[in-house]
Design an enzyme around this catalytic site. Structure first.
Site, mmCIF file in Angstrom:
data_model
loop_
_atom_site.group_PDB
_atom_site.id
_atom_site.type_symbol
_atom_site.label_atom_id
_atom_site.label_comp_id
_atom_site.label_asym_id
_atom_site.label_seq_id
_atom_site.Cartn_x
_atom_site.Cartn_y
_atom_site.Cartn_z
ATOM 1 N N GLN A 259 0.829 -1.099 -0.146
ATOM 2 C CA GLN A 259 -0.067 0.143 -0.019
ATOM 3 C C GLN A 259 0.758 1.302 -0.265
ATOM 4 O OE1 GLN A 259 -3.325 -0.076 -0.671
ATOM 5 N NE2 GLN A 259 -2.358 -2.037 -1.173
ATOM 6 N N GLU A 327 -8.683 0.739 5.848
ATOM 7 C CA GLU A 327 -9.278 0.411 4.627
ATOM 8 C C GLU A 327 -9.227 -0.984 4.396
ATOM 9 O OE1 GLU A 327 -7.123 1.760 1.090
ATOM 10 O OE2 GLU A 327 -8.700 1.547 -0.254
ATOM 11 N N HIS A 328 -7.974 -1.494 4.440
ATOM 12 C CA HIS A 328 -7.718 -3.015 4.546
ATOM 13 C C HIS A 328 -7.238 -3.307 5.668
ATOM 14 C CE1 HIS A 328 -6.770 -1.165 0.369
ATOM 15 N NE2 HIS A 328 -7.768 -2.155 0.031
#
Ligand code: HSO
Ligand code: ZN
Length: 430
Positions: A259, A327-328
């Site tokens: 990310q 988010e993740h």
């Protein structure tokens, strides 16, 4: 990078910094974006062409329709590597299958007295999908926006993407052909959002606008919301990892970097009760960074927005992660499914040692457009529902209205709304 322990004196301040990671300073750009929207609304193509010349550095001709031809999309599709084409088809099929399961259904309830109540779910007529251009032109993002709209049954799907120097991204064009999208316009930024929200000579006005973008795009989406619907305001990518000693530190390091390499402002956060794991992951991140082509971006992201936190135990780690609402979220433990019940907020959860976040970006099936910056506390992933709306259905028989009409008329009367009262009363049996 914040490398800390939850028992340290400075922890509260450091954690505050992580919680405020998603704050977008839209005040700085709202003036500029407001003007862009006003200009497009008023002058349409004329303003649009000026913005394209300024931001994308090419001059549209007077009769330019900004539309990418079907032939060039087919050409791009035929020209990509065969294995890549197959991979994109596999991705398309898997995303479609997942989203079909998601499709909300209409329902009707039939009562014996002749009351029928229900909810009909129908697609919006048109959707506008914004896909960033340049370096961040990802075909996967096109798939993730187009497929839920198609599964919802949206008839008119429009894509806008910037084409710096008038050079469309070939991979994106190939993906458009693969998805069967035919209306793709060469325009980006806040101008594209305004064009889709209000329409221009060529670009049709749509009902819903979705898709990721920079702060200008995000601000424009906020400003046109209400005139059209939008999905969410997505910020830089994030990954949170909960892990214990059973995790492979080398894997976690590259997961964090997956990310970080998106964006200097991306956040990658590992929370673990294991000091040992924390130390090794930190070293492995350094090893991986040396090997990554995008190490400059990834390094800045890790330095500015990366964090490794060692907690007293897994319960505390989970509590902190729930506050972050990433988010993740990867849960890299042997008992990932046991921990799942305690996770309150996350855009998508990846369980176990063989579920890297990246499988979700491209192949698993769920959408990769997810709430960032802690907004997983109240937003859901992009999905079929973003392209549908509900209508309530109501039908009463003579018997049914007689059963509850008196009570209804009474409330109307107390509100002083006599026509309401009478429109019920005239139907009641004396
Ligand atoms: N992880 C990004 C999506 C993406 N990754 C596109 C690769 N390509 C935000 O969820
Ligand atoms: Zn990604």
């Amino acid at each position: 990078m914040i490398f800390t322990n939850s028992t340290s004196n400075s922890f509260e301040l450091e954690f505050e910094e992580l919680l405020s990671r998603g704050k977008m300073d839209i005040a700085n750009v709202s003036g500029i974006v407001g003007n862009i929207i006003k200009e497009i609304k008023k002058d349409k193509n004329k303003a649009l062409f000026e913005h394209i010349a300024k931001f994308d550095k090419w001059e549209p001709k007077e009769d330019e329709d900004l539309k990418i031809s079907a032939e060039s999309m087919l050409h791009a599709y035929n020209n990509i590597d065969g294995e890549l084409r197959d991979a994109l088809h596999l991705s398309y099929d898997r995303i479609k299958t997942y989203h079909e399961k998601q499709k909300p259904k209409s329902w009707f309830d039939d009562e014996p007295n002749g009351t029928i109540l229900g909810q009909r779910v129908t697609p919006v007529d048109s959707a506008g999908l914004y896909i960033p251009g340049g370096k961040a032109a990802y075909p996967s993002s096109l798939l993730m926006n187009v497929i839920p709209a198609q599964v919802a049954g949206v008839e008119n799907i429009v894509v806008c993407t910037p084409t710096p120097d008038n050079e469309p991204n070939e991979l994106l064009l190939a993906a458009c052909h693969l998805c069967g999208v035919s209306e793709v316009y060469k325009v980006g930024g806040a101008s594209a959002i305004a064009a889709m929200a209000y329409g221009t000579e060529n670009i049709p006005k749509v009902d819903v606008i979705t898709g990721p973008g920079n702060i200008f795009v995000a601000t424009a989406k906020k400003m046109v919301f209400g005139d059209v619907n939008i999905d969410m305001i997505a910020g830089p990518s994030e990954i949170g990892i909960l892990a214990d000693e059973s995790a492979n530190p080398n894997h976690l390091a590259v997961d964090l970097l997956s990310q970080a390499e998106h964006d200097e402002m991306a956040s990658s956060i590992l929370i673990t009760p294991s000091q040992n794991l924390a130390n090794t992951v930190k070293i492995k991140i350094e090893d991986w960074l040396k090997k990554l082509p995008r190490q400059e971006i990834a390094r800045k992201s890790i330095e500015m927005r990366g964090a490794i936190i060692v907690t007293r135990d897994m319960d505390e780690a989970i509590d902190l992660m729930n506050q972050i609402a990433p988010e993740h979220l990867e849960i890299a433990t042997n008992n990932a499914f046991e921990l799942l019940a305690s996770i309150k907020h996350a855009g998508a959860i990846f369980l176990g040692h063989y579920t890297p976040e990246a499988i979700g970006d491209y192949m698993a099936g769920p959408n990769h457009t997810l709430p960032t910056g802690g907004t997983a506390k109240f937003y859901s992933p992009l999905g079929v529902e973003n392209f549908m709306k509900k209508t309530s259905i109501i039908s009463f028989s003579k018997k049914a209205i007689n059963e509850i009409g008196e009570e209804c008329a009474l409330i109307a009367n107390t509100e002083g709304l006599t026509a309401h009262e009478q429109s019920v009363r005239v139907r009641l049996e004396k």
